[in-house]
Enzyme design. Structure first.
Site, PDB file in Angstrom:
ATOM      1  N   ASP A   1       0.127   5.184   0.891  1.00 49.45           N
ATOM      2  CA  ASP A   1      -0.484   6.145   1.425  1.00 49.45           C
ATOM      3  C   ASP A   1       0.211   7.360   0.651  1.00 49.45           C
ATOM      4  OD1 ASP A   1      -1.929   4.321   2.464  1.00 49.45           O
ATOM      5  OD2 ASP A   1      -1.017   4.277   4.338  1.00 49.45           O
TER       6      ASP A   1
ATOM      7  N   GLU B   1       0.760  -0.953  -0.167  1.00 46.80           N
ATOM      8  CA  GLU B   1      -0.040   0.062   0.055  1.00 46.80           C
ATOM      9  C   GLU B   1       0.905   1.213  -0.002  1.00 46.80           C
ATOM     10  OE1 GLU B   1      -2.685  -0.098   3.472  1.00 46.80           O
ATOM     11  OE2 GLU B   1      -2.739   2.181   3.336  1.00 46.80           O
TER      12      GLU B   1
ATOM     13  N   HIS C   1       4.048   1.597   2.585  1.00 39.91           N
ATOM     14  CA  HIS C   1       3.746   0.180   3.380  1.00 39.91           C
ATOM     15  C   HIS C   1       4.125  -0.835   2.406  1.00 39.91           C
ATOM     16  CE1 HIS C   1       1.437   1.825   6.666  1.00 39.91           C
ATOM     17  NE2 HIS C   1       0.816   2.732   5.954  1.00 39.91           N
TER      18      HIS C   1
ATOM     19  N   GLU D   1      -3.179  10.932   3.700  1.00 44.12           N
ATOM     20  CA  GLU D   1      -4.010  10.235   4.641  1.00 44.12           C
ATOM     21  C   GLU D   1      -4.220  11.662   5.765  1.00 44.12           C
ATOM     22  OE1 GLU D   1      -4.239   6.081   6.214  1.00 44.12           O
ATOM     23  OE2 GLU D   1      -2.141   6.572   6.116  1.00 44.12           O
TER      24      GLU D   1
END
Ligand SMILES: *[C@@H]1O[C@H](CO)[C@@H](O)[C@H](O)[C@H]1NC(C)=O
Ligand SMILES: *[C@@H]1O[C@H](CO)[C@@H](O)[C@H](O)[C@H]1NC(C)=O
Ligand SMILES: *[C@@H]1O[C@H](CO)[C@@H](O)[C@H](O)[C@H]1NC(C)=O
Length: 505
Positions: free
Chosen positions: A224, A222, A238, A227
């Site tokens: 991001d 993932e 991640h 966020e």
């Protein structure tokens, strides 16, 4: 996502998801255009979004009986994972009426609470039955975001997930990407009703592991991009093992992915006046967010080596804040920056042990799906984003403070009680070669009109005006790949902000 949004969907989903196709409501994906850019300009792409399957009504094929009610599977329809997938159908979604999801041109608005629905998660589609996939190696991703209506405890998230382009469609999953199946992320969420064509109940693929619903997690890398709420924001890679979805049980659910990630949150990294209402990046107004993915050899086949962040607001390009934490220097994410940050904050470097940036880059090389969402946090009230976290550490310990929200904020019951006024708008998504998706002098947040999209095309237009003209104050006057004018209008001077941008200031 630092913590899974687990349970959010359970909360309102007295009715919820399956794998055949229901016929009660037609599935009509809201249109959402975006742009792809090169040094010769940007091109519009007609895309659309689909709602994740977990938010949808799941009922028996050809009927109106819920397969799933109040966190319980119907024992008759769902005696085992395979039979359940065969008996149950996912239905079409009423995007605006039920879920508060509306789009116009290049803008998508996600309302947080509509009726009893809380939050939503949508995926960008390439066509009616396939997710668009992106490889951002040696590319950049830019969007405008309006977080002004996102208070403490909310997370308006834009990220890439290594889910399959077809949503794991198979002989037991006829619904597929069209109905938003196949989700996975680095928290290995357990709240998914179906994983890889089977209901997520005891017996999934022969397992007898632990409890009932939710015994299986869905893991994948993932990235991001964003966020955030109006108080804090983080950009966080991640990596996970593998390049696609991995189903997990028990301890493999915490060893497959780097759940903590390597986050750059400006507040956490020491600059408490950079991001927020009225700050350098002013969250009361729309913000253009630029994220660059540089590779070791500056090619699309190199290893991911650095993630850089810029903002554009009021026509000014704002480089990311610099870390002021002792032992951690710089304003971009590299493996060595992450190692320094983990050491400074006393955190275990699972980011590196799971392969670091290179491993995330492998997922991009395969193609990642764009996710846009809004959620609240039943696990830890989003304190990891905007307050003091972890809660068992002294608030003055390095790395604990992540924003100014109270430690008592973000409780879902409180957040949802005021949910009607909460929303996020994402617009003007652009993907392209480094330095081609943004420029100084361009105002952010022109919303759905797409006017900033067309003004981006003037990035190439600067070529046609010739490099002999002069650049207005706040205009671009240099940088990698820039071929336009380099002389600034009187009263301003060409100033190098970074290798990619020089600006008349
Ligand atoms: C399901 O089980 C079969 C047989 O053990 C195995 O080959 C397959 O990889 C499993 N699928 C997943 C997604 O774990
Ligand atoms: C925070 O960032 C702004 C903008 O880059 C900068 O002017 C300011 O000096 C920074 N503050 C600290 C404490 O580093
Ligand atoms: C990649 O590009 C950067 C920025 O222009 C430059 O500093 C670096 O030397 C380049 N690296 C390689 C391997 O060409």
């Amino acid at each position: 996502m630092f913590r899974t949004a687990a349970l959010v969907s359970f909360v309102f989903l007295a009715t919820a998801s399956a794998q055949q196709v229901g016929t009660s409501a037609a599935e009509t994906h809201p249109a959402l255009s975006y742009q792809t850019c090169t040094s010769s300009g940007c091109t519009n792409v007609a895309g659309s979004v689909t709602l994740d399957s977990n938010w949808r009504w799941v009922h028996n094929v050809g009927g109106y009986t819920n397969c799933y009610t109040g966190n319980q599977w119907d024992a008759t329809l769902c005696p085992d994972p395979a039979t359940c997938a065969k008996n149950c159908a996912l239905d079409g979604a009423d995007y605006s009426g039920t879920y508060g999801i509306t789009s116009s041109g290049s803008a998508l608005t996600l309302a947080f609470k509509t009726g009893s629905n809380v939050g939503s998660r949508v995926y960008l589609m390439k066509d009616d039955s396939t997710y668009e996939t992106f490889n951002l190696l040696n590319k950049e991703f830019t969007m405008d975001v309006d977080v002004s209506k996102l208070p403490c405890g909310l997370n308006g998230a834009v990220y890439f997930s290594a889910m399959s382009a077809n949503g794991d469609a198979s002989s037991t999953n006829a619904a597929g990407a069209k109905y938003g199946t196949g989700y996975c992320d680095s928290q290995c969420p357990h709240d998914l009703k179906f994983i890889q064509g089977q209901a997520n109940i005891i017996g999934w693929n022969g397992t007898s592991a632990n409890s009932g619903t939710g015994s299986i997690g869905a893991c994948c890398s993932e990235m991001d991009i964003w966020e955030a709420n109006s108080i804090s924001e983080a950009v966080t890679p991640h990596p996970c093992t593998g390049t696609g979805i991995t189903a997990c049980t028990g301890s493999t659910c915490t060893s497959t992915c780097d759940q903590a990630g390597c986050d750059f949150n400006s507040y956490r990294m020491g600059n408490t006046t950079f991001y927020g209402p009225g700050m350098t990046v002013d969250t009361t107004k729309p913000i253009t967010v630029v994220t660059q993915f540089l590779t070791s050899d500056n090619t699309t086949t190199g290893s991911l080596s650095e993630i850089r962040r810029f903002y554009v607001q009021n026509g000014v390009v704002i480089p990311n804040s610099q870390s002021t934490i002792a032992g951690v220097s710089g304003n971009s994410i590299t493996d060595s920056w992450c190692a320094a940050q983990k050491t400074a904050f006393g955190d275990t470097n699972t980011f590196q042990s799971l392969g670091g940036l290179k491993q995330l880059g492998a997922a991009f090389a395969k193609g990642m799906v764009l996710v846009l969402s809004i959620w609240d946090d039943y696990a830890v009230n989003m304190l990891w984003l905007d307050s003091d976290y972890p809660t068992n550490k002294d608030a003055s310990a390095p790395g604990v403070k992540r924003g100014t929200c109270a430690t008592t904020s973000g409780v879902p019951a409180d957040v949802e009680a005021n949910g009607g006024s909460i929303s996020v708008t994402y617009s003007n998504i652009k993907v392209g070669d480094i330095g081609t998706t943004f420029k100084a002098g361009q105002s952010s947040g022109s919303g759905s009109s797409g006017s900033s999209g067309s003004s981006t095309s003037t990035a190439s237009g600067s070529g046609s005006t010739g490099s002999s003209g002069s650049v207005a104050k706040y205009g671009q006057c240099g940088g990698t790949g820039y071929a336009g004018a380099t002389t600034c209008a009187s009263g301003s001077t060409c100033t190098v902000l970074n290798p990619y941008y020089s600006q008349c200031l």
